[in-house]
Design a protein around this motif. Structure first.
Motif, short mmCIF file in Angstrom:
data_model
loop_
_atom_site.label_atom_id
_atom_site.label_comp_id
_atom_site.label_asym_id
_atom_site.label_seq_id
_atom_site.Cartn_x
_atom_site.Cartn_y
_atom_site.Cartn_z
N TYR A 1 -0.58 -12.66 -13.05
CA TYR A 1 0.56 -12.08 -12.36
C TYR A 1 0.16 -10.85 -11.56
N THR A 2 1.01 -10.49 -10.62
CA THR A 2 0.85 -9.29 -9.80
C THR A 2 2.06 -8.40 -10.02
N ILE A 3 1.85 -7.15 -10.42
CA ILE A 3 2.94 -6.25 -10.81
C ILE A 3 3.66 -5.68 -9.60
N MET A 4 2.90 -5.09 -8.68
CA MET A 4 3.45 -4.47 -7.46
C MET A 4 3.41 -5.53 -6.38
N ARG A 5 4.60 -6.00 -5.95
CA ARG A 5 4.69 -7.25 -5.20
C ARG A 5 5.35 -7.05 -3.84
N PRO A 6 4.62 -7.29 -2.75
CA PRO A 6 5.30 -7.31 -1.45
C PRO A 6 6.39 -8.38 -1.45
N LEU A 7 7.43 -8.15 -0.68
CA LEU A 7 8.57 -9.07 -0.68
C LEU A 7 8.16 -10.49 -0.33
N ILE A 8 7.11 -10.64 0.47
CA ILE A 8 6.67 -11.96 0.90
C ILE A 8 6.25 -12.82 -0.30
N GLY B 1 -3.86 -8.48 2.20
CA GLY B 1 -5.01 -8.27 1.32
C GLY B 1 -6.00 -7.32 1.93
N LEU B 2 -7.29 -7.68 1.85
CA LEU B 2 -8.43 -6.92 2.39
C LEU B 2 -8.68 -5.61 1.65
N GLY B 3 -8.02 -5.42 0.51
CA GLY B 3 -8.22 -4.18 -0.23
C GLY B 3 -7.20 -3.14 0.16
N GLN B 4 -7.62 -1.89 0.19
CA GLN B 4 -6.71 -0.77 0.42
C GLN B 4 -7.27 0.13 1.52
N HIS B 5 -6.49 0.25 2.59
CA HIS B 5 -6.92 1.04 3.75
C HIS B 5 -5.80 2.00 4.13
N GLN B 6 -6.09 2.94 5.00
CA GLN B 6 -5.19 4.07 5.21
C GLN B 6 -4.53 4.12 6.58
N ALA B 7 -4.61 3.05 7.36
CA ALA B 7 -4.02 3.06 8.69
C ALA B 7 -2.56 2.63 8.68
N ASP B 8 -1.98 2.44 7.49
CA ASP B 8 -0.58 2.02 7.33
C ASP B 8 -0.30 0.71 8.05
N GLU B 9 -1.17 -0.26 7.86
CA GLU B 9 -0.97 -1.61 8.37
C GLU B 9 -0.68 -2.53 7.20
N PHE B 10 0.21 -3.49 7.42
CA PHE B 10 0.62 -4.37 6.33
C PHE B 10 0.19 -5.81 6.61
N ASN B 11 0.85 -6.44 7.55
CA ASN B 11 0.47 -7.80 7.95
C ASN B 11 -0.69 -7.70 8.94
N ASN C 1 19.06 8.96 3.75
CA ASN C 1 19.39 7.53 3.80
C ASN C 1 18.19 6.82 4.38
N ARG C 2 18.14 5.52 4.24
CA ARG C 2 17.07 4.73 4.84
C ARG C 2 17.55 3.30 5.02
N SER C 3 16.90 2.61 5.94
CA SER C 3 17.21 1.21 6.19
C SER C 3 16.54 0.36 5.12
N VAL C 4 17.31 -0.56 4.56
CA VAL C 4 16.80 -1.47 3.54
C VAL C 4 17.17 -2.90 3.92
N TYR C 5 16.20 -3.79 3.83
CA TYR C 5 16.47 -5.21 4.03
C TYR C 5 16.62 -5.88 2.68
N PHE C 6 17.70 -6.66 2.53
CA PHE C 6 17.96 -7.39 1.30
C PHE C 6 17.62 -8.86 1.54
N PRO C 7 16.53 -9.33 0.96
CA PRO C 7 16.05 -10.67 1.29
C PRO C 7 17.06 -11.78 0.98
N ASN D 1 6.82 -8.68 7.64
CA ASN D 1 6.27 -7.41 8.13
C ASN D 1 6.88 -6.20 7.44
N ILE D 2 7.52 -6.42 6.30
CA ILE D 2 8.12 -5.30 5.57
C ILE D 2 7.11 -4.79 4.56
N GLY D 3 6.50 -3.68 4.89
CA GLY D 3 5.48 -3.08 4.03
C GLY D 3 5.93 -1.77 3.40
N ASP D 4 7.22 -1.45 3.44
CA ASP D 4 7.71 -0.21 2.85
C ASP D 4 8.80 -0.45 1.80
#
Length: 958
Positions: A760-767, A161-171, A801-807, A778-781
């Protein structure tokens, strides 16, 4: 809508009055909770603690170090909360308040608060002793307190949470964030824990989360050594590619050139244009531990520490610097080499490096809140069985998120800026001729005469017929949003209207601050904390803009950004004092009050037309004013694109569901501008232009799955044909995802309905959807777009290509091929230039609508239902009139659709509800995807077709 909520606490509500025998503590029962009084050991401790029950799992905690609580008020807590049954008991030295779902325990000895579930499991606890600190502060003749609250936090906790910041931190566990409003930075003092609780910190002043301390200058924390080993400073070397400029070397006790005040400490007379600057030497810590650095940069910057590249090259435009955070373990007494390489961006540029020493043990890895100025301490605790339930609690307190107009779910085109009426109409016409879907086109700032900012009038030379322009946009089945600012030039009549009432901030006028337009003009911002000022702001807009039938309002610079790049103290001077008090106390809520002006204003004059506001800043409660927020004037770099993923996800968890960004970035590197100009002259796709096209392609692939899909920025232009010609893979890919967005409209608009009816929340982190899988914390991408589609943006140049985690908890299907992937694993997946990795969760039902170029072009009389087998699934299709508030009166419909995996049946349930213009009969085409039949997504899917008239029907699937 009420702005200030007043709790009804009176002597007449007192039910009982008890004294403990072993301390001076006493508590008073109230209708909605109780108050504890304490004998203080220190004036910085709490003297009173108040617990109020606002719901079965909603608790308000207040504290003060004074004899009496000040009159209760809140800018963010608006609804009247119904009475909830609870009991109060004394258990030894603890007061226990119990609801049907929660226990709140308060120590009679020190006021420490704990929250437990009804089984006695601890959810959240304040630090031993209560964790509260009050430090008196006085600003502009008003007294208050600098407050701090510490909560214990277990090692396995995570914060979002905490809003929207630009340091690319997730958790945010173990991290910190300063909470203030600035261009690209939107602070919302609300966090959600993976322990399924949320905490809303009710303070409007400059605040901090995770660490109560400010960053300090390097020489306050370290011994510094220059590059020759002499103690006391680093070495600054200033060079220039201009042969007439001599190299300059000097001592640097700090690296702090971060604002218009401190930048004067750079060498006077040395031109930054064409300069390259090096700061180098050694730092020596006097304490072993983790040091946290914050880098402030405009232009190009790299940082090396201990001879390693710690911060790879970053860039930001000169007038809008960015911050980047990093940590380093340092050993006491050990010298560590430091080297900063800086290429300023033009003639004015900013840079800085500050640091925090190892955090004190009482704060380290705990949940810490600090605010500069409050009348008392206030926070709200909410609990649920999921993050969705926690966010529902947040919106119960701060207001429902309105359903945005359906057209807002489509594609928006914008640029800085359409300079003429012909230009904006020509662009929309080109969209229609090329059959590229679009709903909204945007007119940015400076559509007025140059010296008439705030007049709300068009420059007649460039926009000779504003009403005709808007009518023409509507005739092409488009909508128009216009940029309105809370800014007024001193010479305008609107400024004078505000000023004569005392509703203009005066500091900018006193200091004769000139902006960046033409020769520079003097003006300031109005004060929305005054009820009268808010009404006047709307009246001016209503008089000048509203008769044109404009569809939406773009509320720019709503931090408020009176002047770029000022130090914090001067920023407070520029935006106050407010009608409610010092700008120190009301530092972060300008955008909330400003949005209320337009929302309430429009709903009063046209009660049944949906309001749409896009604002560059926001705060807790913004969602109740039909407000979306975008991430500001971000840069056009791959790291900026990546940072928007985590920024958008944390903003979504902050309880405000509508977020967007400038696709492609706003502020453009010179190399891209040059590449575009050279391309125009030669037709050759040089290396920079090639990268520009790929950057915009990847950004559009991501942006199509943001809550709102919107392209905007400085030159080069962002229309698809301006990025690349027809036949180019960039053009083809952008069109593919724009068309996909429109084909997904039944799915997307259902989510819009759920934001109101189900919080509801439309854009949803996997958590949010896979909370039992610790690997997603800690998956924020990667993220879920609604319940079914997992989006995995590509944010590195030439990555294929990219690494993807499948929950865990589900298997997955490749959207493009239908191939099944087992959950609970990480894979390296293909990501060709023209496609973003997309996956669909098994058990999903995704409705696909018709081929359309704008959202209301035709009704979805045929919907393809993609059914992804493997688990039971459900989807309830929501529909309403799309443009009004009749849904608040019950005028909407729901069609429940369920899939039974064991029986292999799909049931389309009885439609409930109705609305004007509702489609009563339609066809559903059912297309299944399974391990055995890995069908690729296809618009022209063939499958079982059923006619539907609103009555329940069950289909045995092939």
């Amino acid at each position: 809508m009420k702005i200030i909520r007043k709790y009804k606490i009176a002597i007449g509500l007192i039910v009982g009055f008890l004294l403990t025998s072993c301390t001076a503590t006493q508590y008073t029962k109230m209708e909605d909770g109780f108050i504890l009084d304490f004998k203080q050991n220190s004036s910085k401790e709490a003297k009173k603690i108040r617990i109020q029950v606002l719901g079965e799992e909603l608790i308000h905690v207040s504290a003060t170090s004074e004899l009496m609580f000040p009159k209760d008020s809140s800018l963010i807590i608006v609804p009247e909360i119904p009475t909830v049954p609870f009991t109060i008991d004394e258990v030894a030295d603890t007061i226990v308040l119990t609801t049907s779902k929660l226990k709140v325990l308060v120590s009679k000895e020190n006021g420490g608060v704990k929250f437990k579930d009804t089984d006695g499991n601890l959810i959240l606890a304040e630090k031993a002793g209560g964790g509260k600190t009050f430090t008196p502060i006085e600003v502009d003749g008003t007294s208050g307190f600098t407050t701090r609250q510490i909560f214990d936090s277990p090692k396995d906790e995570a914060f979002y949470g905490l809003g929207q910041h630009q340091a690319d931190e997730f958790n945010y566990k173990g991290k910190s964030e300063e909470l203030y409003q600035y261009n690209t930075k939107v602070s919302v003092p609300f966090i959600v824990s993976n322990k399924n609780y949320g905490l809303l910190w009710d303070s409007y002043s400059l605040s901090r989360f995770g660490d109560s301390r400010p960053y300090e200058q390097l020489n306050a924390i370290f011994k510094l050594y220059d590059k020759n080993g002499e103690e006391g400073s680093l070495t600054g070397t200033y060079t220039s590619s201009d042969k007439d400029v001599q190299t300059l070397v000097r001592k640097e006790p700090t690296i702090f050139f971060e604002d218009i005040k401190s930048i004067k400490n750079l060498p006077q007379g040395f031109p930054l244009k064409n300069a390259e600057i090096f700061y180098e030497g050694d730092i020596e810590a006097n304490e072993t531990g983790v040091y946290k650095f914050i880098l402030y940069y405009a232009g190009y910057m790299k940082v090396y520490m201990n001879n390693e590249l710690i911060v790879p090259e970053r860039w930001r435009t000169a007038w809008n610097p960015n911050s980047f955070k990093y940590t380093l373990n340092l050993e006491a007494g050990k010298r560590v080499p430091l080297r900063i390489e800086w290429k300023p961006d033009g003639g004015t540029s900013y840079c800085g490096l500050r640091v925090r020493k190892p955090q004190p043990s009482d704060e380290k890895n705990n949940q810490v809140w600090w605010s500069e100025m409050d009348k008392k301490m206030d926070y709200y605790f909410m609990h649920g069985n999921s993050m969705d339930e926690v966010i529902k609690g947040y919106r119960t307190l701060t207001g429902k998120s309105q359903i945005m107009p359906k057209w807002a779910m489509g594609y928006w085109q914008s640029r800085e800026r359409y300079n003429t009426q012909d230009e904006i109409l020509g662009v929309l016409k080109e969209f229609r001729e090329r059959k590229i879907p679009i709903d909204n086109i945007v007119l940015d700032w400076n559509h007025w005469e140059e010296d008439q900012w705030g007049s709300h009038e068009f420059d007649k030379k460039r926009f000779p017929d504003p009403k005709g322009m808007v009518d023409s946009i509507h005739a092409m089945n488009g909508k128009m949003m216009i940029s309105i600012w809370p800014k007024f030039y001193q010479n305008t009549e609107h400024f004078k209207e505000f000023d004569e009432k005392g509703w203009m901030y005066q500091q900018a006028i006193k200091d004769s601050i000139r902006d960046w337009v033409g020769p520079g003009y003097i003006g300031s911002f109005y004060d929305p904390y005054s009820t009268g000022a808010r009404k006047l702001f709307w009246e001016q807009i209503y008089e000048h803009y509203y008769p044109l039938n404009i569809d939406a309002w773009w509320m720019d610079a709503s931090e408020p950004n009176v002047r770029d790049c000022t130090d914090m103290d001067y920023r407070k001077s520029l935006q106050g004092p407010t009608a409610l008090g010092s700008s120190t106390e009301f530092f972060n809520t300008y955008a909330l009050m400003n949005a209320e002006a337009i929302y309430n204003g429009q709903r009063e004059v046209e009660t049944n037309k949906r309001v749409f506001l896009l604002t560059r800043s926001g705060f807790a409660g913004s969602q109740r004013y039909s407000t979306a927020t975008w991430s500001g004037d971000i840069g056009t770099r791959w790291e900026d694109m990546k940072a928007q993923i985590s920024a958008g996800l944390n903003f979504a968890v902050s309880g405000i569901p509508y977020w967007t960004m400038d696709i492609g970035g706003f502020c453009v590197e010179d190399r891209y501008v040059t590449a575009q100009l050279n391309f125009d002259n030669t037709g050759n796709e040089n290396v920079d232009y090639k990268e520009w096209r790929e950057l915009n392609t990847r950004w559009n692939q991501f942006g199509a799955f943001a809550p709102l899909y919107r392209a905007h920025g400085q030159f080069p232009f962002r229309e698809p044909w301006e990025i690349a010609p027809k036949g180019h893979p960039a053009y083809a890919s952008i069109l593919y995802y724009t068309n996909l967005r429109y084909r997904l409209m039944p799915y997307i608009y259902t989510m819009a309905g759920k934001t109101y009816f189900d919080d509801y929340t439309i854009m949803r982190p996997l958590i949010m959807d896979f909370s039992k899988d610790k690997k997603v914390e800690n998956i924020g991408d990667q993220f879920m777009f609604g319940p079914s589609i997992m989006v995995c943006p590509v944010y590195e140049y030439e990555e294929r290509n990219r690494s993807v985690y499948f929950p865990e908890g589900a298997n997955w299907y490749n959207f493009y091929t239908g191939a099944e992937i087992k959950g609970g694993q990480k894979l390296n997946v293909d990501a060709p230039y023209d496609r973003i990795p997309l996956y669909v969760r098994e058990g999903s039902i995704i409705p696909i609508g018709p081929d359309i170029e704008y959202t209301d072009e035709k009704l979805a009389d045929t919907i393809v239902l993609y059914v992804y087998k493997g688990q039971n699934g459900s989807f309830t299709l929501y529909e309403d009139e799309g443009v009004n508030y009749n849904y608040e009166k019950g005028n909407f419909s729901n069609i429940p659709i369920t899939y039974n995996n064991n029986e292999n049946t799909l049931t389309i349930g009885q439609r409930t509800g109705e609305f004007k213009g509702m489609l009563k009969n339609r066809k559903f085409v059912i297309k299944t995807v399974s391990k055995e039949n890995p069908n690729a997504f296809n618009y022209k899917a063939e499958g079982q077709t059923v006619a539907y008239n609103g009555e329940l029907i069950t289909i045995q699937l092939n």
